[in-house]
Design an enzyme around this catalytic site. Structure first.
Site: not given
Length: 214
Positions: A44, A118, A154, A191-194
Site C-alpha cells: 500500500e 493526495d 473520494d 481506510t480512516e479517510y474512507e
C-alpha cells in the site's frame, strides 16, 4: 490536514525491527527472507495510520503486506496497530514512493494499493500524483507480469484523471465503481479517510486495473 510532528517516532520505529524495516534496499529481490515465507506480497503506497493494511492482513493471513508512508510521524500510528494486533504478515517502510525501485525488484510484488492519495489538483503538480505515468512505470517494474493496481478515492477529479492515465498507459480496466458503498462489492476494508468521507455522504470511487505485459 496539518501533520503533527512526533520527534520520538523514528526511535520507536527503530525499536521494532520485526515490523519496521530499516535499510530496505538490502532486501530487494529477497523479501521472502523478511517474512520467512514466499507468500504473495501486496503493498500500500501511502499507508497513513495503517487501518487498511492491518485490516487486510487480518483478513488475509496468507498474503504478506507492506505499508509504505514517507512520514515517520504518521506511520508510527500504523506501527501501534500492528503491535496491538500482533500481525507477522505486515511490515512498514518509511520511504518515498519515488524510490520504490531501490527496494523492490521485478516480480517482488503482486498488487499495489493506492488509497485516498493526495489529489494534487493544480496542473503544475500533475507529476506528483501517484497515478501519473512515471509512478505507473515504477509500479510496473516491481510487479509480477499482469500485476494489478487497486485504487480508491473520494476525489472525482483525481479518479477521472487516473482512469485516463491508466488508459493512456495501456492498462486493462477490470473493475470500476462510481459509488463503492452503494455497490455489491464484497470484502471492502475501509481506510480512516474512507470512514470520514463516507460518513459525510461522499461517494467513494474504486477501480482495479491490470498491466498488460507483452
Amino acid at each position: 490536514m496539518r501533520l503533527r510532528y512526533k520527534p520520538w517516532a523514528k526511535d520507536k520505529l527503530n525499536e521494532y525491527p520485526q515490523y519496521s524495516i530499516q535499510q530496505p534496499e538490502q532486501y530487494k529481490g529477497r523479501w521472502e527472507e523478511v517474512f520467512g515465507n514466499d507468500h504473495p506480497i501486496h503493498i500500500e503506497v501511502g499507508t497513513g495510520k495503517g487501518q487498511f493494511v492491518t485490516g487486510m492482513a487480518k483478513a488475509n493471513p496468507h498474503i504478506n503486506y507492506i505499508g509504505i508512508e514517507v512520514y515517520e510521524s504518521v506511520i508510527v500510528s500504523a506501527l501501534d496497530r500492528i503491535i496491538e494486533a500482533d500481525l507477522p504478515n505486515v511490515k512498514l517502510l518509511s520511504v518515498d514512493a519515488n524510490d520504490l525501485s531501490k527496494f523492490f525488484a521485478k516480480n517482488d510484488v503482486e498488487r499495489v494499493y493506492l488509497n485516498f492519495s493526495d489529489p494534487w489538483p493544480k496542473v503544475r503538480h500533475e507529476k506528483r500524483r501517484l497515478t501519473y505515468q512515471s509512478f505507473l512505470k515504477i509500479y510496473e517494474d516491481l510487479l509480477i507480469d499482469g500485476g494489478e493496481i487497486h485504487f480508491k478515492t473520494d476525489n472525482q477529479g483525481l479518479f477521472e484523471y487516473s482512469l485516463m492515465s491508466f488508459s493512456k498507459y495501456g492498462m486493462l480496466l477490470k473493475y470500476i465503481s462510481l459509488d463503492l458503498h452503494q455497490s455489491d462489492y464484497e470484502g471492502n476494508i475501509m481506510t480512516e479517510y474512507e470512514e470520514k468521507f463516507s460518513a459525510k455522504g461522499q461517494r467513494i470511487y474504486r477501480c482495479e486495473v491490470k498491466f498488460q505485459n507483452d
